[in-house]
Design a protein around this motif. Sequence first.
Motif, PDB file in Angstrom:
ATOM      1  N   LYS A  51       0.878  -1.166   0.000  1.00 24.44           N
ATOM      2  CA  LYS A  51       0.000   0.000   0.000  1.00 24.44           C
ATOM      3  C   LYS A  51       0.914   1.214   0.000  1.00 24.44           C
ATOM      4  O   LYS A  51       1.610   1.471   0.980  1.00 24.44           O
ATOM      5  N   PRO A  52       0.973   1.945  -1.106  1.00 27.14           N
ATOM      6  CA  PRO A  52       1.980   3.002  -1.236  1.00 27.14           C
ATOM      7  C   PRO A  52       1.617   4.290  -0.513  1.00 27.14           C
ATOM      8  O   PRO A  52       0.467   4.724  -0.500  1.00 27.14           O
ATOM      9  N   LEU A  53       2.626   4.905   0.076  1.00 30.69           N
ATOM     10  CA  LEU A  53       2.535   6.269   0.568  1.00 30.69           C
ATOM     11  C   LEU A  53       3.347   7.132  -0.389  1.00 30.69           C
ATOM     12  O   LEU A  53       4.490   6.817  -0.712  1.00 30.69           O
ATOM     13  N   LEU A  54       2.738   8.216  -0.848  1.00 35.10           N
ATOM     14  CA  LEU A  54       3.354   9.092  -1.833  1.00 35.10           C
ATOM     15  C   LEU A  54       3.496  10.492  -1.240  1.00 35.10           C
ATOM     16  O   LEU A  54       2.858  10.830  -0.251  1.00 35.10           O
ATOM     17  N   GLU A  55       4.331  11.310  -1.873  1.00 35.23           N
ATOM     18  CA  GLU A  55       4.461  12.698  -1.452  1.00 35.23           C
ATOM     19  C   GLU A  55       4.732  13.579  -2.658  1.00 35.23           C
ATOM     20  O   GLU A  55       5.110  13.110  -3.735  1.00 35.23           O
ATOM     21  N   LEU A  56       4.512  14.861  -2.454  1.00 32.59           N
ATOM     22  CA  LEU A  56       4.768  15.835  -3.499  1.00 32.59           C
ATOM     23  C   LEU A  56       6.172  16.383  -3.299  1.00 32.59           C
ATOM     24  O   LEU A  56       6.477  16.952  -2.242  1.00 32.59           O
ATOM     25  N   VAL A  57       7.030  16.185  -4.296  1.00 33.20           N
ATOM     26  CA  VAL A  57       8.420  16.638  -4.219  1.00 33.20           C
ATOM     27  C   VAL A  57       8.735  17.411  -5.495  1.00 33.20           C
ATOM     28  O   VAL A  57       8.666  16.858  -6.590  1.00 33.20           O
ATOM     29  N   GLY A  58       9.053  18.684  -5.353  1.00 35.30           N
ATOM     30  CA  GLY A  58       9.363  19.490  -6.530  1.00 35.30           C
ATOM     31  C   GLY A  58       8.238  19.542  -7.535  1.00 35.30           C
ATOM     32  O   GLY A  58       8.467  19.653  -8.735  1.00 35.30           O
ATOM     33  N   GLY A  59       7.012  19.457  -7.037  1.00 32.79           N
ATOM     34  CA  GLY A  59       5.849  19.513  -7.913  1.00 32.79           C
ATOM     35  C   GLY A  59       5.492  18.194  -8.566  1.00 32.79           C
ATOM     36  O   GLY A  59       4.542  18.128  -9.336  1.00 32.79           O
ATOM     37  N   ARG A  60       6.232  17.141  -8.240  1.00 33.05           N
ATOM     38  CA  ARG A  60       5.968  15.819  -8.826  1.00 33.05           C
ATOM     39  C   ARG A  60       5.517  14.841  -7.753  1.00 33.05           C
ATOM     40  O   ARG A  60       5.838  15.001  -6.578  1.00 33.05           O
ATOM     41  N   ILE A  61       4.820  13.800  -8.174  1.00 33.82           N
ATOM     42  CA  ILE A  61       4.394  12.751  -7.262  1.00 33.82           C
ATOM     43  C   ILE A  61       5.503  11.714  -7.175  1.00 33.82           C
ATOM     44  O   ILE A  61       5.900  11.122  -8.178  1.00 33.82           O
ATOM     45  N   GLU A  62       6.013  11.525  -5.966  1.00 39.02           N
ATOM     46  CA  GLU A  62       7.144  10.629  -5.742  1.00 39.02           C
ATOM     47  C   GLU A  62       6.787   9.599  -4.672  1.00 39.02           C
ATOM     48  O   GLU A  62       5.967   9.860  -3.791  1.00 39.02           O
ATOM     49  N   PRO A  63       7.415   8.415  -4.719  1.00 38.67           N
ATOM     50  CA  PRO A  63       7.168   7.433  -3.666  1.00 38.67           C
ATOM     51  C   PRO A  63       7.791   7.869  -2.357  1.00 38.67           C
ATOM     52  O   PRO A  63       8.895   8.418  -2.338  1.00 38.67           O
ATOM     53  N   ARG A  64       7.101   7.636  -1.268  1.00 43.99           N
ATOM     54  CA  ARG A  64       7.638   7.931   0.060  1.00 43.99           C
ATOM     55  C   ARG A  64       8.028   6.633   0.775  1.00 43.99           C
ATOM     56  O   ARG A  64       9.157   6.449   1.173  1.00 43.99           O
ATOM     57  N   GLU A  65       7.048   5.745   0.915  1.00 44.58           N
ATOM     58  CA  GLU A  65       7.292   4.482   1.597  1.00 44.58           C
ATOM     59  C   GLU A  65       6.360   3.410   1.044  1.00 44.58           C
ATOM     60  O   GLU A  65       5.331   3.735   0.466  1.00 44.58           O
ATOM     61  N   LYS A  66       6.721   2.162   1.250  1.00 47.98           N
ATOM     62  CA  LYS A  66       5.859   1.032   0.926  1.00 47.98           C
ATOM     63  C   LYS A  66       5.464   0.343   2.230  1.00 47.98           C
ATOM     64  O   LYS A  66       6.318   0.002   3.034  1.00 47.98           O
ATOM     65  N   VAL A  67       4.164   0.179   2.427  1.00 48.53           N
ATOM     66  CA  VAL A  67       3.650  -0.433   3.651  1.00 48.53           C
ATOM     67  C   VAL A  67       2.766  -1.607   3.259  1.00 48.53           C
ATOM     68  O   VAL A  67       2.122  -1.578   2.211  1.00 48.53           O
TER      69      VAL A  67
END
Length: 281
Positions: free
Chosen positions: A187-203
């Motif tokens: 179940k992915p956790l994502l974040e906004l980095v530099g205006g892009r959607i990037e992976p944060r963690e995998k749970v």
Amino acid sequence: MSRHVAIVTDSTAYLPPQTMERHGITAVPLTVVLGDQALEEGTEISARSLAQALQKRRSVTTSRPSPEMFAAHYRKVAAAGADGIVSLHLSAELSGTYEAALLAAREAPVPVRVVDTRMIAMALGFCAVAAAEAVETGGSIDEAVAAAEKRAAGTSAYFYVDTLDYLRRGGRIGAARALLGSALAVKPLLELVGGRIEPREKVRTASKAIARLEEIAVERAGSGSVDIAVHHLAAAERADTLAGHLRERVEGLTELHVSEVGAVIGAHTGPGLLGVVVSQR
């Protein structure tokens, strides 16, 4: 005079209507294309209708406002008395909205500063409020832009999605594409980095992912003064529970907004979305 500087954003800011009215903020709508129907976000299609369409696997795409739509809005704002406009929009990495606003600004009857906030949802909304507050205290166009950019620099957005499929279909997945190979197992956790959607963690499970989302938000908030927004799509109970926990745990909490995202963001995340925006004051 600075009081005539108008603040314009777009419909993906998801600001509460009362907040927009209080600060005189206006929004240009993006479009959701449902089958062969082009519908304006916020007025012609609801989040509920969008979620139902996605659950039925109907074809859903989104499109930016046209430059002509922005030009008409700028003319309307100028006719209402504005002698300058600050136009703040969602990340240019995710949409052509910023580009359309830039094109329209060239022909506007008053000076227009168009800003790519590199944000989405209430991360964008908080920037618009910061700009409006700067104007309300006598700030110029430049000062309103600076206030919005400062707010953006102190704002983070994190979110959980039930599946990466909608982001993949919409081409908005960015570096999170690396998660696709194991998408069924995490179940992915994502974040906004530099205006892009990037992976944060995998749970491994949804419950653990949502608990981790809460921890990330609390850590990011720290002990300073912050505003928080909790967003969801067709997951009101999850959102209310998370908001309640954050209300108890974040000591410097100033404002807490809970809202369902609109059709444009929802089209790219799918039902089950749970997001948190943490914005330092």
